[in-house]
Design an enzyme around this catalytic site. Structure first.
Site, PDB file in Angstrom:
ATOM      1  N   GLY A 157       0.853  -1.191   0.000  1.00 38.54           N
ATOM      2  CA  GLY A 157       0.000   0.000   0.000  1.00 38.54           C
ATOM      3  C   GLY A 157       0.890   1.243   0.000  1.00 38.54           C
ATOM      4  N   ARG A 158       0.330   2.323   0.529  1.00 39.66           N
ATOM      5  CA  ARG A 158       1.067   3.602   0.504  1.00 39.66           C
ATOM      6  C   ARG A 158       2.391   3.516   1.252  1.00 39.66           C
ATOM      7  NH1 ARG A 158      -4.771   5.841   1.328  1.00 39.66           N
ATOM      8  NH2 ARG A 158      -4.659   4.149   2.825  1.00 39.66           N
ATOM      9  N   ILE A 159       2.387   2.882   2.429  1.00 43.61           N
ATOM     10  CA  ILE A 159       3.621   2.840   3.230  1.00 43.61           C
ATOM     11  C   ILE A 159       4.648   1.929   2.567  1.00 43.61           C
ATOM     12  CG2 ILE A 159       4.605   2.218   5.486  1.00 43.61           C
ATOM     13  CD1 ILE A 159       1.794   3.018   6.666  1.00 43.61           C
ATOM     14  N   ARG A 180      -1.782  -8.934  -2.864  1.00 41.08           N
ATOM     15  CA  ARG A 180      -2.894  -9.602  -3.558  1.00 41.08           C
ATOM     16  C   ARG A 180      -3.103  -8.974  -4.925  1.00 41.08           C
ATOM     17  NH1 ARG A 180      -7.725  -9.264   0.411  1.00 41.08           N
ATOM     18  NH2 ARG A 180      -6.713  -7.269   0.431  1.00 41.08           N
ATOM     19  N   ILE A 239       6.447  -3.615  10.815  1.00 41.02           N
ATOM     20  CA  ILE A 239       5.901  -2.329  11.292  1.00 41.02           C
ATOM     21  C   ILE A 239       4.378  -2.305  11.079  1.00 41.02           C
ATOM     22  CG2 ILE A 239       8.009  -0.979  10.970  1.00 41.02           C
ATOM     23  CD1 ILE A 239       6.674   0.122   8.349  1.00 41.02           C
ATOM     24  N   ALA A 240       3.780  -3.499  10.837  1.00 39.45           N
ATOM     25  CA  ALA A 240       2.345  -3.537  10.508  1.00 39.45           C
ATOM     26  C   ALA A 240       1.532  -3.828  11.774  1.00 39.45           C
ATOM     27  CB  ALA A 240       2.112  -4.553   9.414  1.00 39.45           C
ATOM     28  N   ARG A 241       1.321  -5.098  12.070  1.00 41.67           N
ATOM     29  CA  ARG A 241       0.651  -5.507  13.305  1.00 41.67           C
ATOM     30  C   ARG A 241       1.296  -6.804  13.762  1.00 41.67           C
ATOM     31  NH1 ARG A 241      -0.834  -1.028  13.480  1.00 41.67           N
ATOM     32  NH2 ARG A 241      -2.960  -0.209  13.533  1.00 41.67           N
ATOM     33  N   GLU A 270       0.641  -6.713  22.489  1.00 47.27           N
ATOM     34  CA  GLU A 270       1.199  -5.471  23.016  1.00 47.27           C
ATOM     35  C   GLU A 270       0.216  -4.751  23.945  1.00 47.27           C
ATOM     36  OE1 GLU A 270       2.039  -3.721  19.056  1.00 47.27           O
ATOM     37  OE2 GLU A 270       0.672  -2.086  19.606  1.00 47.27           O
ATOM     38  N   HIS A 288       5.872   0.308  19.211  1.00 44.53           N
ATOM     39  CA  HIS A 288       4.827   0.774  18.285  1.00 44.53           C
ATOM     40  C   HIS A 288       4.935   2.300  18.061  1.00 44.53           C
ATOM     41  CE1 HIS A 288       0.567  -0.342  16.694  1.00 44.53           C
ATOM     42  NE2 HIS A 288       1.078   0.657  15.998  1.00 44.53           N
ATOM     43  N   ILE A 289       6.079   2.709  17.509  1.00 41.69           N
ATOM     44  CA  ILE A 289       6.322   4.151  17.355  1.00 41.69           C
ATOM     45  C   ILE A 289       6.580   4.556  15.902  1.00 41.69           C
ATOM     46  CG2 ILE A 289       7.187   4.561  19.696  1.00 41.69           C
ATOM     47  CD1 ILE A 289      10.076   4.343  18.511  1.00 41.69           C
TER      48      ILE A 289
HETATM   49  C1  DGY Z   1      -1.434   3.092  12.623  1.00 36.29           C
HETATM   50  O1  DGY Z   1      -1.666   4.229  12.238  1.00 36.29           O
HETATM   51  O2  DGY Z   1      -2.093   2.111  12.257  1.00 36.29           O
HETATM   52  C2  DGY Z   1      -0.323   2.934  13.590  1.00 36.29           C
HETATM   53  O3  DGY Z   1       0.028   1.620  13.767  1.00 36.29           O
HETATM   54  C3  DGY Z   1      -0.685   3.584  14.920  1.00 36.29           C
HETATM   55  O4  DGY Z   1      -1.599   2.774  15.593  1.00 36.29           O
END
Ligand code: DGY
Length: 328
Positions: A157-159, A180, A239-241, A270, A288-289
């Protein structure tokens, strides 16, 4: 005199954003940031039409059934796995998130975590601070190359695209991705990225970056089988979940040398971190920063507030997730 709508701000937020909300709403806020159980959340939500939430505030069918006045939940996050969107749509509750404003900042952090992991920065810093550094050594904290290596991105996606641009144009990396849906040719060219299937991605990347949204379909998408396909010199960055990775399998892979190192900003339970991960030296752990710069967090909070104002005052939210609710 018409009554102002009332909103609940479920977590602490910038005071200037509370001031902005107070111009339009009766505001109740959790500025002391105490932890609310589901029962307390339900009590607090009574009588409010809107809620400003973060990723730690779960809005599901139980909460919705108990809070019939609720019309909108504005998440101060781009991810919204804390929302049961189907249940919200069924209950006629609008969900909104904060896309775009955090893309580049989060991509910066993903890249920082990749560099820190591959170049063993956290481990080296702990070593220095512990007073054990007594001489230069030819192989001290020798890590993995970043420039010129192959970056694999899962989720584009964008990130993911922001990270691809940094990698291809800034670090001369070969960028492959799996998603996908494949990007169009112009977007692929702008990112310097090539689509491959998941198995090729895992087998050929030197660094694997996870940036896909979390849902039941992506739960533990990276487990023992996937880690076993990666190179023993590879790193994994999440850096997702947290729930995207089977953390027990990851800790075992890091312990056994199946992969070289990991950088994790997100965790399944977390703020608790699995003890197996805490025990390892070849993992960089951050709380989570990824979107945490003052400017970006302010922009996220303002966008969440603008969604509440846009919907409850003008009927026009800025970034709706379930716009079907608007048509009803
Ligand atoms: C998001 O924007 O999804 C970051 O993980 C902050 O929760």
């Amino acid at each position: 005199m018409t009554m102002k709508p009332s909103v609940l701000v479920a977590r602490a937020v910038f005071p200037e954003v509370l001031d902005k909300l107070a111009q339009h709403f009766e505001v109740t806020s959790n500025q002391t940031d105490v932890f609310w159980t589901q029962e307390v959340l339900i009590q607090q939500l009574q009588g409010h039409q809107g809620a400003l939430t973060t990723g730690s505030v779960r809005i599901d069918a139980v909460v919705l059934a108990a809070c019939p006045d609720l019309k909108i939940c504005a998440n101060m996050a781009v991810g919204y796995n804390n929302f049961d969107v189907d249940a919200m749509t069924q209950a006629g509750v609008l969900a909104t998130n904060t896309p775009d404003v955090l893309t580049e900042t989060t991509a910066d952090f993903g890249f920082a975590l990749l560099l820190a992991t591959a170049r063993r920065m956290a481990e080296a810093e702990h070593f220095l601070r512990s007073g054990r550094w007594d001489r230069w050594r030819y192989d001290m904290f020798a890590g993995c190359e970043v420039h010129g290596s192959t970056l694999g991105i899962l989720g584009m996606g964008r990130i993911g695209q922001g990270i691809a641009r940094r990698a291809a144009h800034g670090f001369g990396m070969k960028v492959i991705y799996h998603n996908r849906s494949r990007l169009d040719a112009a977007t692929e060219a702008a990112c310097g990225a090539v689509w491959v299937d998941q198995s090729e991605l895992l087998r050929t990347c030197d660094h694997l970056m996870l940036v896909l949204p979390y849902s039941a379909a992506t739960h533990h998408v990276i487990g023992a089988n996937e880690l076993a396909q990666m190179k023993p010199t590879a790193t994994l960055i999440n850096i997702a979940r947290g729930g995207i990775v089977d953390e027990v399998a990851l800790a075992a892979a890091l312990r056994q040398g199946t992969i070289a190192a990991a950088g994790l900003d997100v965790f399944e339970g977390e703020p608790k971190v699995h003890p197996d991960l805490l025990a390892l030296r070849n993992v960089v752990l951050t709380p989570h920063i990824a979107s945490a710069t003052i400017r970006t967090r302010l922009a996220m909070a303002h966008l969440a507030a603008d969604n509440l104002i846009g919907y409850l005052v003008d009927g026009k939210p800025v970034t709706p997730i379930n716009p079907q609710v608007l048509a009803t």
